[in-house]
Motif scaffolding. Structure first.
Motif, PDB file in Angstrom:
ATOM      1  N   UNK A 138       5.422  -3.331 -19.399  1.00 38.82           N
ATOM      2  CA  UNK A 138       5.468  -3.926 -18.060  1.00 38.82           C
ATOM      3  C   UNK A 138       6.885  -4.120 -17.531  1.00 38.82           C
ATOM      4  N   UNK A 139       7.887  -4.005 -18.378  1.00 32.55           N
ATOM      5  CA  UNK A 139       9.259  -4.275 -17.942  1.00 32.55           C
ATOM      6  C   UNK A 139       9.905  -3.017 -17.349  1.00 32.55           C
ATOM      7  N   UNK A 140      10.417  -3.159 -16.151  1.00 30.04           N
ATOM      8  CA  UNK A 140      11.105  -2.045 -15.507  1.00 30.04           C
ATOM      9  C   UNK A 140      10.193  -1.115 -14.733  1.00 30.04           C
ATOM     10  N   UNK A 141       8.900  -1.437 -14.648  1.00 27.77           N
ATOM     11  CA  UNK A 141       7.987  -0.632 -13.837  1.00 27.77           C
ATOM     12  C   UNK A 141       8.050  -1.167 -12.412  1.00 27.77           C
ATOM     13  N   UNK A 142       8.719  -0.451 -11.551  1.00 29.20           N
ATOM     14  CA  UNK A 142       8.903  -0.937 -10.189  1.00 29.20           C
ATOM     15  C   UNK A 142       9.181   0.228  -9.246  1.00 29.20           C
ATOM     16  N   UNK A 143       9.321  -0.136  -7.965  1.00 32.53           N
ATOM     17  CA  UNK A 143       9.597   0.865  -6.930  1.00 32.53           C
ATOM     18  C   UNK A 143      11.030   0.737  -6.419  1.00 32.53           C
ATOM     19  N   UNK A 144      11.921   0.236  -7.282  1.00 27.20           N
ATOM     20  CA  UNK A 144      13.317   0.068  -6.866  1.00 27.20           C
ATOM     21  C   UNK A 144      13.970   1.399  -6.538  1.00 27.20           C
ATOM     22  N   UNK A 169       3.744   5.658  -5.724  1.00 28.55           N
ATOM     23  CA  UNK A 169       3.652   5.719  -7.187  1.00 28.55           C
ATOM     24  C   UNK A 169       2.648   6.771  -7.624  1.00 28.55           C
ATOM     25  N   UNK A 170       1.547   6.901  -6.889  1.00 30.56           N
ATOM     26  CA  UNK A 170       0.546   7.911  -7.227  1.00 30.56           C
ATOM     27  C   UNK A 170       1.087   9.319  -7.022  1.00 30.56           C
ATOM     28  N   UNK A 171       1.982   9.467  -6.054  1.00 33.14           N
ATOM     29  CA  UNK A 171       2.570  10.792  -5.801  1.00 33.14           C
ATOM     30  C   UNK A 171       3.684  11.114  -6.790  1.00 33.14           C
ATOM     31  N   UNK A 172       4.188  10.103  -7.490  1.00 38.80           N
ATOM     32  CA  UNK A 172       5.286  10.311  -8.431  1.00 38.80           C
ATOM     33  C   UNK A 172       4.928   9.747  -9.809  1.00 38.80           C
ATOM     34  N   UNK A 173       3.917  10.325 -10.456  1.00 43.64           N
ATOM     35  CA  UNK A 173       3.503   9.782 -11.767  1.00 43.64           C
ATOM     36  C   UNK A 173       4.601   9.849 -12.813  1.00 43.64           C
ATOM     37  N   UNK A 174       5.542  10.790 -12.650  1.00 42.80           N
ATOM     38  CA  UNK A 174       6.632  10.898 -13.625  1.00 42.80           C
ATOM     39  C   UNK A 174       7.530   9.666 -13.625  1.00 42.80           C
ATOM     40  N   UNK A 175       7.452   8.868 -12.567  1.00 41.66           N
ATOM     41  CA  UNK A 175       8.274   7.664 -12.500  1.00 41.66           C
ATOM     42  C   UNK A 175       7.677   6.500 -13.278  1.00 41.66           C
ATOM     43  N   UNK A 186       0.817  -1.214   0.000  1.00 44.00           N
ATOM     44  CA  UNK A 186       0.000   0.000   0.000  1.00 44.00           C
ATOM     45  C   UNK A 186       0.846   1.258   0.000  1.00 44.00           C
ATOM     46  N   UNK A 187       1.898   1.251   0.799  1.00 44.36           N
ATOM     47  CA  UNK A 187       2.798   2.419   0.817  1.00 44.36           C
ATOM     48  C   UNK A 187       3.452   2.617  -0.542  1.00 44.36           C
ATOM     49  N   UNK A 188       3.876   1.519  -1.163  1.00 43.39           N
ATOM     50  CA  UNK A 188       4.521   1.620  -2.473  1.00 43.39           C
ATOM     51  C   UNK A 188       3.561   2.170  -3.524  1.00 43.39           C
ATOM     52  N   UNK A 217       1.788  -2.727 -13.130  1.00 38.56           N
ATOM     53  CA  UNK A 217       1.954  -3.165 -14.520  1.00 38.56           C
ATOM     54  C   UNK A 217       0.620  -3.553 -15.141  1.00 38.56           C
ATOM     55  N   UNK A 218      -0.284  -4.089 -14.336  1.00 42.56           N
ATOM     56  CA  UNK A 218      -1.604  -4.419 -14.872  1.00 42.56           C
ATOM     57  C   UNK A 218      -2.332  -3.141 -15.282  1.00 42.56           C
ATOM     58  N   UNK A 219      -2.287  -2.134 -14.412  1.00 41.40           N
ATOM     59  CA  UNK A 219      -2.957  -0.860 -14.714  1.00 41.40           C
ATOM     60  C   UNK A 219      -2.337  -0.208 -15.948  1.00 41.40           C
ATOM     61  N   UNK A 220      -1.007  -0.217 -16.041  1.00 43.04           N
ATOM     62  CA  UNK A 220      -0.340   0.427 -17.163  1.00 43.04           C
ATOM     63  C   UNK A 220      -0.501  -0.356 -18.466  1.00 43.04           C
ATOM     64  N   UNK A 221      -0.838  -1.618 -18.374  1.00 43.24           N
ATOM     65  CA  UNK A 221      -1.053  -2.423 -19.576  1.00 43.24           C
ATOM     66  C   UNK A 221      -2.378  -2.099 -20.254  1.00 43.24           C
ATOM     67  N   UNK A 222      -3.335  -1.641 -19.484  1.00 45.95           N
ATOM     68  CA  UNK A 222      -4.681  -1.427 -20.028  1.00 45.95           C
ATOM     69  C   UNK A 222      -4.690  -0.416 -21.177  1.00 45.95           C
ATOM     70  N   UNK A 223      -4.032   0.756 -21.066  1.00 43.84           N
ATOM     71  CA  UNK A 223      -4.011   1.675 -22.217  1.00 43.84           C
ATOM     72  C   UNK A 223      -3.389   1.060 -23.472  1.00 43.84           C
ATOM     73  N   UNK A 224      -2.379   0.195 -23.296  1.00 44.96           N
ATOM     74  CA  UNK A 224      -1.762  -0.457 -24.453  1.00 44.96           C
ATOM     75  C   UNK A 224      -2.757  -1.413 -25.101  1.00 44.96           C
ATOM     76  N   UNK A 225      -3.515  -2.129 -24.289  1.00 43.79           N
ATOM     77  CA  UNK A 225      -4.531  -3.033 -24.823  1.00 43.79           C
ATOM     78  C   UNK A 225      -5.637  -2.254 -25.527  1.00 43.79           C
TER      79      UNK A 225
END
Length: 265
Positions: A81-87, A31-37, A25-27, A124-132
């Motif tokens: 989906x590749x490289x989308x993470x909170x690293x 992500x919502x606070x840093x959409x540029x990432x 949840x924190x992660x 990655x699931x959320x970000x995949x939807x616009x591509x689909x």
């Protein structure tokens, strides 16, 4: 004193599931606070899809591809989906001292990593939807129907989190912003030394040899089968096995890096 002791007892974490969801949840909130990432994960696949289709669509029949847009959509989803993470956020937590505070808290150690992977899967699931949606707009249809679309999305998401283990291993091992930022470079051999532009039987020379050992070759084959061929058990099994192999390697590295970080902390 009894009331205080009771309050302290009830304040303890409920267990692994609670810890996992707290970290995830924190992660996600971060992500919502840093959409540029995460927004580049939308721009890059759409850009490559448009360029590849626009430049190479006419070669499709020559290499045995009836619908080049359908052939390229799995490539776009892999890029999404590749490289989308909170690293990067994990690296900042390590440098800023927050990660050390987590280590002295009653938090399950495995949840520190698995919680981030859960958040990544949601992202990655959320970000995949616009591509689909883009695929649907240009006329890509699924031979496997709505169920195939769901499986397509799940396979893409599993690949995304399998690859993310490498980024977390780098973050935990080095705590370097530069190293974490450069971790996406690891994906380029996976992305381009494979069937990105033409089918496997059209590849020649050393590239054909490398593609045989590239796990993305099998992930793309699984995704493409859902679009063009129907329920191909062999292709789907090959894609899942390839994801599993990458996950075992990347999660082993990230787990070892986490143990090293804990021991140093």
């Amino acid at each position: 004193m009894t009331a205080v002791a009771t309050r302290r007892a009830t304040a303890r974490p409920a267990g692994f599931a609670t810890d996992l969801m707290s970290i995830a949840g924190r992660a996600l909130r971060g992500a919502l606070r840093e959409p540029e990432a995460v927004l580049p994960a939308l721009v890059i696949p759409i850009f490559f899809f448009a360029v590849n289709v626009g430049a190479l669509e006419n070669i499709g029949p020559a290499v045995g591809i009836e619908d080049y847009r359908a052939f390229q959509l799995p490539v776009a989803i892999i890029f999404a989906v590749t490289g989308v993470n909170r690293a990067q956020a994990l690296q900042q937590d390590i440098v800023g001292g927050y990660f050390d505070r987590l280590l002295i808290a009653p938090v399950k150690r495995s949840a520190l990593l698995l919680g981030l992977l859960v958040a990544d899967f949601v992202l990655v699931i959320v970000l995949s939807i616009p591509v689909l949606v883009l695929g649907a707009v240009v006329g890509v249809e699924y031979a496997t129907g709505a169920a195939g679309l769901i499986v397509f999305l799940l396979i893409a998401g599993l690949w995304g989190i399998a690859f993310n283990g490498f980024s977390y291993a780098i973050a935990l091992r080095t705590a370097s912003a530069g190293a974490v930022g450069a971790s996406f470079i690891l994906f380029f051999p996976f992305a381009f030394l494979t069937t990105t532009f033409v089918p496997e039987d059209a590849l020649t020379g050393w590239l054909a040899t490398v593609a045989v050992y590239n796990p993305v070759t099998y992930v793309l084959a699984a995704l493409r089968s859902l679009i063009s061929e129907g329920w191909d058990a062999a292709a789907l099994a090959g894609g899942l096995v390839a994801i599993l192999i990458v996950a075992v390697v990347s999660f082993t590295l990230s787990t070892l890096a986490l143990r090293g970080r804990i021991s140093r902390g």
